[in-house]
Design a protein around this motif. Structure first.
Motif, mmCIF file in Angstrom:
data_model
loop_
_atom_site.group_PDB
_atom_site.id
_atom_site.type_symbol
_atom_site.label_atom_id
_atom_site.label_comp_id
_atom_site.label_asym_id
_atom_site.label_seq_id
_atom_site.Cartn_x
_atom_site.Cartn_y
_atom_site.Cartn_z
ATOM 1 N N ILE A 1 0.826 -1.216 0.000
ATOM 2 C CA ILE A 1 0.000 0.000 0.000
ATOM 3 C C ILE A 1 0.860 1.266 0.000
ATOM 4 O O ILE A 1 0.346 2.361 0.229
ATOM 5 C CB ILE A 1 -0.983 0.014 1.182
ATOM 6 N N GLY A 2 2.164 1.098 -0.231
ATOM 7 C CA GLY A 2 3.008 2.253 -0.471
ATOM 8 C C GLY A 2 3.826 2.790 0.680
ATOM 9 O O GLY A 2 4.384 3.886 0.580
ATOM 10 N N LYS B 1 13.331 9.191 8.892
ATOM 11 C CA LYS B 1 12.854 10.160 7.914
ATOM 12 C C LYS B 1 11.612 9.686 7.175
ATOM 13 O O LYS B 1 10.663 10.446 6.979
ATOM 14 C CB LYS B 1 13.962 10.494 6.916
ATOM 15 N N ASP B 2 11.600 8.412 6.772
ATOM 16 C CA ASP B 2 10.504 7.983 5.893
ATOM 17 C C ASP B 2 10.060 6.538 6.098
ATOM 18 O O ASP B 2 9.419 5.953 5.229
ATOM 19 C CB ASP B 2 10.907 8.182 4.433
ATOM 20 N N HIS B 3 10.395 5.942 7.240
ATOM 21 C CA HIS B 3 10.030 4.539 7.454
ATOM 22 C C HIS B 3 8.942 4.377 8.514
ATOM 23 O O HIS B 3 8.861 5.162 9.470
ATOM 24 C CB HIS B 3 11.254 3.714 7.882
ATOM 25 N N TYR B 4 8.149 3.350 8.323
ATOM 26 C CA TYR B 4 7.180 2.881 9.308
ATOM 27 C C TYR B 4 7.842 1.717 10.032
ATOM 28 O O TYR B 4 8.387 0.812 9.398
ATOM 29 C CB TYR B 4 5.902 2.438 8.596
ATOM 30 N N LEU B 5 7.807 1.709 11.366
ATOM 31 C CA LEU B 5 8.603 0.766 12.147
ATOM 32 C C LEU B 5 7.758 -0.368 12.734
ATOM 33 O O LEU B 5 6.674 -0.130 13.281
ATOM 34 C CB LEU B 5 9.318 1.498 13.290
ATOM 35 N N LEU B 6 8.279 -1.582 12.626
ATOM 36 C CA LEU B 6 7.670 -2.752 13.270
ATOM 37 C C LEU B 6 8.694 -3.353 14.222
ATOM 38 O O LEU B 6 9.761 -3.797 13.792
ATOM 39 C CB LEU B 6 7.272 -3.797 12.228
ATOM 40 N N PHE B 7 8.384 -3.363 15.521
ATOM 41 C CA PHE B 7 9.278 -3.920 16.532
ATOM 42 C C PHE B 7 8.808 -5.328 16.901
ATOM 43 O O PHE B 7 7.716 -5.501 17.436
ATOM 44 C CB PHE B 7 9.298 -3.037 17.786
ATOM 45 N N ASP B 8 9.638 -6.313 16.612
ATOM 46 C CA ASP B 8 9.332 -7.713 16.909
ATOM 47 C C ASP B 8 9.993 -8.090 18.238
ATOM 48 O O ASP B 8 11.204 -8.278 18.310
ATOM 49 C CB ASP B 8 9.850 -8.595 15.775
ATOM 50 N N PHE B 9 9.177 -8.198 19.297
ATOM 51 C CA PHE B 9 9.695 -8.457 20.645
ATOM 52 C C PHE B 9 9.659 -9.943 20.988
ATOM 53 O O PHE B 9 8.962 -10.728 20.332
ATOM 54 C CB PHE B 9 8.880 -7.670 21.674
ATOM 55 N N PRO B 10 10.393 -10.347 22.047
ATOM 56 C CA PRO B 10 10.363 -11.754 22.485
ATOM 57 C C PRO B 10 8.978 -12.166 22.969
ATOM 58 O O PRO B 10 8.136 -11.320 23.290
ATOM 59 C CB PRO B 10 11.384 -11.799 23.634
ATOM 60 N N GLY B 11 8.773 -13.476 23.062
ATOM 61 C CA GLY B 11 7.481 -13.995 23.487
ATOM 62 C C GLY B 11 7.357 -14.235 24.977
ATOM 63 O O GLY B 11 6.333 -14.758 25.422
ATOM 64 N N GLN B 12 8.363 -13.874 25.757
ATOM 65 C CA GLN B 12 8.277 -14.087 27.205
ATOM 66 C C GLN B 12 7.328 -13.043 27.804
ATOM 67 O O GLN B 12 7.650 -11.861 27.879
ATOM 68 C CB GLN B 12 9.656 -13.986 27.847
ATOM 69 N N VAL B 13 6.174 -13.493 28.259
ATOM 70 C CA VAL B 13 5.126 -12.555 28.656
ATOM 71 C C VAL B 13 5.501 -11.743 29.898
ATOM 72 O O VAL B 13 4.997 -10.626 30.089
ATOM 73 C CB VAL B 13 3.789 -13.292 28.888
ATOM 74 N N GLU B 14 6.380 -12.295 30.746
ATOM 75 C CA GLU B 14 6.761 -11.559 31.963
ATOM 76 C C GLU B 14 7.413 -10.225 31.652
ATOM 77 O O GLU B 14 7.375 -9.294 32.460
ATOM 78 C CB GLU B 14 7.728 -12.392 32.818
ATOM 79 N N LEU B 15 8.002 -10.119 30.482
ATOM 80 C CA LEU B 15 8.677 -8.875 30.098
ATOM 81 C C LEU B 15 7.708 -7.723 29.954
ATOM 82 O O LEU B 15 8.104 -6.555 30.051
ATOM 83 C CB LEU B 15 9.432 -9.074 28.776
ATOM 84 N N PHE B 16 6.424 -8.033 29.754
ATOM 85 C CA PHE B 16 5.464 -6.983 29.413
ATOM 86 C C PHE B 16 4.372 -6.756 30.463
ATOM 87 O O PHE B 16 3.541 -5.871 30.291
ATOM 88 C CB PHE B 16 4.827 -7.304 28.059
ATOM 89 N N PHE B 17 4.369 -7.545 31.525
ATOM 90 C CA PHE B 17 3.435 -7.215 32.605
ATOM 91 C C PHE B 17 4.080 -7.302 33.985
ATOM 92 O O PHE B 17 3.439 -6.981 34.993
ATOM 93 C CB PHE B 17 2.185 -8.112 32.562
ATOM 94 N N LEU B 18 5.369 -7.689 34.029
ATOM 95 C CA LEU B 18 6.021 -7.844 35.323
ATOM 96 C C LEU B 18 7.315 -7.033 35.403
ATOM 97 O O LEU B 18 7.481 -6.192 36.287
ATOM 98 C CB LEU B 18 6.309 -9.332 35.581
ATOM 99 N N HIS B 19 8.237 -7.273 34.474
ATOM 100 C CA HIS B 19 9.513 -6.569 34.475
ATOM 101 C C HIS B 19 9.393 -5.226 33.756
ATOM 102 O O HIS B 19 8.563 -5.062 32.861
ATOM 103 C CB HIS B 19 10.592 -7.420 33.814
ATOM 104 N N ALA B 20 10.262 -4.290 34.112
ATOM 105 C CA ALA B 20 10.171 -2.932 33.566
ATOM 106 C C ALA B 20 11.113 -2.679 32.402
ATOM 107 O O ALA B 20 10.998 -1.643 31.743
ATOM 108 C CB ALA B 20 10.459 -1.911 34.678
#
Length: 314
Positions: free
Chosen positions: A29-30, A97-116
């Motif tokens: 889509i450009g 300048k002109d990119h759309y970013l996709l961040f692919d993070f690890p699958g360890q769920v503790e990283l996103f609701f427990l650790h900072a």
């Protein structure tokens, strides 16, 4: 302003496949897309990444050097990335300048609701590089086929939303495979909109293991309902229409739809509240495409439920 997505979710939910498919769709889509791999354990990438955390640190090296398991090693890697955030910023600056970013993070769920650590990395990037990011939280749609797993998915989604404090979209991934694990107890809309969770109790009581924790489950469901934050979109990453519908939602959440618009506050307000053209059909079309029609007379079921309040329609 630079826009992008923070792709997170449990192992096996399809994050890397999502990043591959989403990047291809966005290019069609450009948009110029850059995928940033921040999973130091991902050894096989189906996409070409613009930045790879493995150039900074590898999970296998951490585990060998510090005698850590995979979970402890991932926490160490995120902590190391946070302390070396300048490395990541320097890699990202040429893309701003002109990119759309996709961040692919690890699958360890503790990283996103427990650790900072992971949250701190994201917040530093937002502040230093002026990013506009949406968290896309993938949950395997097969959880809907098991009431206990569905409740677990709800709790994980809610905890992650509260912890990350980002524009947030929960996605039932692999929706095309949803019936491979058995019939759903309720209409798909029930699971997407997280409706009255008390109806799940009937299905939970069919499992002796779940029945033992009836009171705990009831309280947990009430927590989810009291916050009233969790709902789901659906995704078949191989279906362009499905991906396109999700992109519309993401663009609205991170403000991409406003980019480049030179208009008054009134015009911005009109765009913000305008309903996207797929909202009305988002459940009906998905259910018709991926779920078999059992020819259930829902009007009759509703009538029966009104006569017997304690009975759950199946």
């Amino acid at each position: 302003m630079v826009f992008g997505q923070v792709v997170i979710g449990p192992p096996g939910s399809g994050k890397t496949t999502y990043c591959n498919g989403m990047s291809q769709f966005l290019r069609l889509i450009g948009r110029k897309v850059a995928v940033i791999n921040l999973d130091p354990a991902n050894d096989s990438l189906p996409y070409d990444c613009a930045v790879n955390i493995k150039d900074l640190i590898k999970l296998s090296d951490v585990m060998a050097e510090h005698s850590l398991g995979p979970n402890g090693g991932l926490v160490y890697c995120m902590d190391f990335l946070e302390k070396n955030i300048d490395w990541l910023q320097s890699k990202l600056r040429p893309l701003l300048k002109d990119h759309y970013l996709l961040f692919d993070f690890p699958g360890q769920v503790e990283l996103f609701f427990l650790h900072a650590n992971a949250k701190n990395v994201i917040m530093k990037l937002i502040k230093k590089l002026n990013l506009r990011l949406t968290a896309v939280h993938l949950v395997d749609a097969h959880l809907c086929s098991d009431a206990g797993k569905y409740v677990s998915g709800l709790l994980l989604s809610l905890s992650t939303m509260l912890h990350l404090e980002l524009p947030h979209i929960n996605v039932l991934s692999k929706i095309d495979l949803i019936e491979n694990y058995g019939k759903l107890g309720f209409n798909l809309e029930y699971y997407m909109d997280v409706q009255d969770l008390s109806y799940l109790q009937y299905h939970l009581d069919q499992d002796p293991r779940s029945a033992k924790y009836r009171k705990l489950t009831k309280e947990l469901c009430e927590v989810v309902e009291d916050y009233s934050l969790v709902n789901f979109s659906t995704l078949d990453i191989q279906d362009k229409e499905s991906v396109g519908n999700l992109v519309k939602l993401i663009d609205k959440s991170n403000g991409y739809i406003f980019a480049g618009i030179d208009a008054s506050a009134v015009e911005f307000s009109k765009i913000a509240v305008r309903q996207t053209d797929w909202d009305y059909y988002r459940v009906a079309e998905v259910q018709e495409k991926y779920m078999k029609d059992d020819e259930i007379n829902f009007d009759e079921d509703e009538e029966n439920n009104s006569e017997e309040p304690g009975k759950v329609a199946r």
